[in-house]
Write a protein that holds these residues in place. Structure first.
Motif, PDB file in Angstrom:
ATOM      1  N   MET A 136       0.832  -1.212   0.000  1.00 30.84           N
ATOM      2  CA  MET A 136       0.000   0.000   0.000  1.00 30.84           C
ATOM      3  C   MET A 136       0.863   1.257   0.000  1.00 30.84           C
ATOM      4  O   MET A 136       0.572   2.222  -0.704  1.00 30.84           O
ATOM      5  N   ALA A 137       1.945   1.250   0.772  1.00 27.64           N
ATOM      6  CA  ALA A 137       2.840   2.406   0.815  1.00 27.64           C
ATOM      7  C   ALA A 137       3.555   2.607  -0.516  1.00 27.64           C
ATOM      8  O   ALA A 137       3.991   3.715  -0.827  1.00 27.64           O
ATOM      9  N   LEU A 138       3.657   1.548  -1.315  1.00 30.55           N
ATOM     10  CA  LEU A 138       4.309   1.629  -2.622  1.00 30.55           C
ATOM     11  C   LEU A 138       3.320   1.926  -3.749  1.00 30.55           C
ATOM     12  O   LEU A 138       3.675   1.867  -4.919  1.00 30.55           O
ATOM     13  N   GLY A 139       2.069   2.211  -3.394  1.00 30.68           N
ATOM     14  CA  GLY A 139       1.071   2.525  -4.415  1.00 30.68           C
ATOM     15  C   GLY A 139       0.463   1.295  -5.052  1.00 30.68           C
ATOM     16  O   GLY A 139       0.020   1.339  -6.200  1.00 30.68           O
ATOM     17  N   LEU A 140       0.432   0.184  -4.323  1.00 31.02           N
ATOM     18  CA  LEU A 140      -0.160  -1.059  -4.819  1.00 31.02           C
ATOM     19  C   LEU A 140      -1.268  -1.491  -3.847  1.00 31.02           C
ATOM     20  O   LEU A 140      -1.140  -2.473  -3.123  1.00 31.02           O
ATOM     21  N   PRO A 141      -2.386  -0.764  -3.844  1.00 32.45           N
ATOM     22  CA  PRO A 141      -3.420  -1.019  -2.844  1.00 32.45           C
ATOM     23  C   PRO A 141      -4.354  -2.187  -3.157  1.00 32.45           C
ATOM     24  O   PRO A 141      -5.126  -2.602  -2.294  1.00 32.45           O
ATOM     25  N   VAL A 142      -4.304  -2.725  -4.377  1.00 28.79           N
ATOM     26  CA  VAL A 142      -5.190  -3.830  -4.751  1.00 28.79           C
ATOM     27  C   VAL A 142      -4.414  -5.131  -4.617  1.00 28.79           C
ATOM     28  O   VAL A 142      -3.448  -5.375  -5.348  1.00 28.79           O
ATOM     29  N   MET A 143      -4.821  -5.947  -3.654  1.00 26.68           N
ATOM     30  CA  MET A 143      -4.155  -7.216  -3.393  1.00 26.68           C
ATOM     31  C   MET A 143      -5.196  -8.317  -3.414  1.00 26.68           C
ATOM     32  O   MET A 143      -6.331  -8.114  -2.982  1.00 26.68           O
ATOM     33  N   ALA A 144      -4.804  -9.475  -3.926  1.00 27.42           N
ATOM     34  CA  ALA A 144      -5.755 -10.586  -3.982  1.00 27.42           C
ATOM     35  C   ALA A 144      -5.018 -11.913  -3.949  1.00 27.42           C
ATOM     36  O   ALA A 144      -3.870 -12.027  -4.380  1.00 27.42           O
ATOM     37  N   LEU A 145      -5.738 -12.904  -3.444  1.00 22.11           N
ATOM     38  CA  LEU A 145      -5.323 -14.294  -3.538  1.00 22.11           C
ATOM     39  C   LEU A 145      -6.195 -14.896  -4.628  1.00 22.11           C
ATOM     40  O   LEU A 145      -7.407 -14.699  -4.632  1.00 22.11           O
ATOM     41  N   ILE A 146      -5.589 -15.605  -5.555  1.00 33.35           N
ATOM     42  CA  ILE A 146      -6.346 -16.229  -6.642  1.00 33.35           C
ATOM     43  C   ILE A 146      -6.190 -17.731  -6.523  1.00 33.35           C
ATOM     44  O   ILE A 146      -5.070 -18.248  -6.529  1.00 33.35           O
ATOM     45  N   THR A 167      -8.045 -24.196 -15.707  1.00 35.51           N
ATOM     46  CA  THR A 167      -9.472 -24.430 -15.938  1.00 35.51           C
ATOM     47  C   THR A 167     -10.362 -23.475 -15.160  1.00 35.51           C
ATOM     48  O   THR A 167     -11.524 -23.283 -15.515  1.00 35.51           O
ATOM     49  N   ARG A 168      -9.833 -22.881 -14.096  1.00 28.97           N
ATOM     50  CA  ARG A 168     -10.630 -21.950 -13.302  1.00 28.97           C
ATOM     51  C   ARG A 168      -9.706 -21.072 -12.483  1.00 28.97           C
ATOM     52  O   ARG A 168      -8.670 -21.517 -11.991  1.00 28.97           O
ATOM     53  N   ALA A 169     -10.110 -19.812 -12.332  1.00 27.52           N
ATOM     54  CA  ALA A 169      -9.393 -18.873 -11.476  1.00 27.52           C
ATOM     55  C   ALA A 169     -10.425 -18.084 -10.685  1.00 27.52           C
ATOM     56  O   ALA A 169     -11.308 -17.458 -11.263  1.00 27.52           O
ATOM     57  N   GLU A 170     -10.346 -18.163  -9.378  1.00 26.69           N
ATOM     58  CA  GLU A 170     -11.281 -17.459  -8.504  1.00 26.69           C
ATOM     59  C   GLU A 170     -10.488 -16.516  -7.613  1.00 26.69           C
ATOM     60  O   GLU A 170      -9.569 -16.940  -6.909  1.00 26.69           O
ATOM     61  N   SER A 171     -10.857 -15.235  -7.658  1.00 31.19           N
ATOM     62  CA  SER A 171     -10.085 -14.257  -6.892  1.00 31.19           C
ATOM     63  C   SER A 171     -10.754 -13.934  -5.562  1.00 31.19           C
ATOM     64  O   SER A 171     -11.981 -13.897  -5.449  1.00 31.19           O
ATOM     65  N   PHE A 172      -9.901 -13.707  -4.572  1.00 26.77           N
ATOM     66  CA  PHE A 172     -10.311 -13.314  -3.230  1.00 26.77           C
ATOM     67  C   PHE A 172      -9.580 -12.006  -2.932  1.00 26.77           C
ATOM     68  O   PHE A 172      -8.404 -12.019  -2.579  1.00 26.77           O
ATOM     69  N   THR A 173     -10.283 -10.897  -3.124  1.00 27.54           N
ATOM     70  CA  THR A 173      -9.676  -9.584  -2.948  1.00 27.54           C
ATOM     71  C   THR A 173      -9.478  -9.295  -1.467  1.00 27.54           C
ATOM     72  O   THR A 173     -10.348  -9.560  -0.651  1.00 27.54           O
ATOM     73  N   TYR A 174      -8.326  -8.723  -1.145  1.00 25.51           N
ATOM     74  CA  TYR A 174      -8.031  -8.351   0.234  1.00 25.51           C
ATOM     75  C   TYR A 174      -8.639  -6.978   0.517  1.00 25.51           C
ATOM     76  O   TYR A 174      -8.462  -6.045  -0.261  1.00 25.51           O
ATOM     77  N   PHE A 175      -9.303  -6.839   1.644  1.00 17.59           N
ATOM     78  CA  PHE A 175      -9.804  -5.545   2.085  1.00 17.59           C
ATOM     79  C   PHE A 175      -8.897  -4.976   3.165  1.00 17.59           C
ATOM     80  O   PHE A 175      -9.008  -3.813   3.520  1.00 17.59           O
ATOM     81  N   GLY A 176      -8.037  -5.774   3.674  1.00 16.83           N
ATOM     82  CA  GLY A 176      -7.077  -5.350   4.679  1.00 16.83           C
ATOM     83  C   GLY A 176      -6.295  -6.558   5.150  1.00 16.83           C
ATOM     84  O   GLY A 176      -6.773  -7.682   5.055  1.00 16.83           O
ATOM     85  N   ILE A 177      -5.095  -6.306   5.632  1.00 21.91           N
ATOM     86  CA  ILE A 177      -4.271  -7.392   6.157  1.00 21.91           C
ATOM     87  C   ILE A 177      -4.354  -7.324   7.679  1.00 21.91           C
ATOM     88  O   ILE A 177      -3.967  -6.332   8.288  1.00 21.91           O
ATOM     89  N   HIS A 178      -4.888  -8.366   8.256  1.00 22.41           N
ATOM     90  CA  HIS A 178      -5.073  -8.416   9.707  1.00 22.41           C
ATOM     91  C   HIS A 178      -3.783  -8.834  10.415  1.00 22.41           C
ATOM     92  O   HIS A 178      -3.386  -8.237  11.406  1.00 22.41           O
ATOM     93  N   THR A 179      -3.130  -9.872   9.916  1.00 20.99           N
ATOM     94  CA  THR A 179      -1.899 -10.386  10.513  1.00 20.99           C
ATOM     95  C   THR A 179      -0.925 -10.724   9.394  1.00 20.99           C
ATOM     96  O   THR A 179      -1.308 -11.326   8.408  1.00 20.99           O
TER      97      THR A 179
END
Length: 155
Positions: A58-68, A128-140
């Motif tokens: 986020m500090a580097l200007g990369l606020p969109v994070m996801a696990l796919i 065959t499939r890609a499902e994304s889980f967008t991060y809204f914040g990092i807890h730990t």
């Protein structure tokens, strides 16, 4: 690799303070500076430890994070290699269960994440499939875990 008590002391100190000097490590470990430097080189050469600067996306200007989560029907290692080469991919792990791979990405904006998934990841043969889980914040987010005791102490 067999770690001795001195290696474990060094690793624990590095987890506590990754910027600790060889002189300070030597004091804690009861060794000379050159001996600590030699042990550090061995630990790095063996892949036990990497000394890196951990950055905040986020500090580097990369606020969109996801696990796919990725499902495959081909050679999972070859597919993982191709995914690893994609821009914005920061790690790829082989797993079991609903997905064959987990892919973590960091992006500047949501459109970049969409492009990674639709234009780069899904077209890879065997995906065959890609499902994304967008991060809204990092807890730990930990970078230190217990350095294991020798095998003979576990019994």
């Amino acid at each position: 690799m067999n770690l001795d008590d001195i290696d474990r002391i060094i690793l624990r100190e590095l987890q506590r303070d990754g910027r600790i000097s060889y002189t300070a490590l030597a004091e804690v470990a009861g060794l000379s500076g050159p001996a600590v430097r030699q042990r550090m080189q061995r630990l790095q050469d063996e892949g036990v430890v990497q000394v890196v600067g951990v950055t905040d996306p986020m500090a580097l200007g990369l606020p969109v994070m996801a696990l796919i989560g990725v499902r495959t029907d081909g050679n999972v290692h070859a597919i993982a290699d191709q995914i690893s080469a994609l821009p914005s991919v920061i790690y790829v792990v082989l797993t079991s269960g609903s997905f064959d791979l987990f892919v973590e990405v960091v992006c500047k904006e949501a459109a970049e994440l969409l492009s990674i998934i639709n234009d780069h990841l899904k077209p890879i043969p065997g995906v065959t499939r890609a499902e994304s889980f967008t991060y809204f914040g990092i807890h730990t987010h930990r970078f230190a875990w217990p350095v294991p005791a020798p095998a003979d102490e576990d019994a």
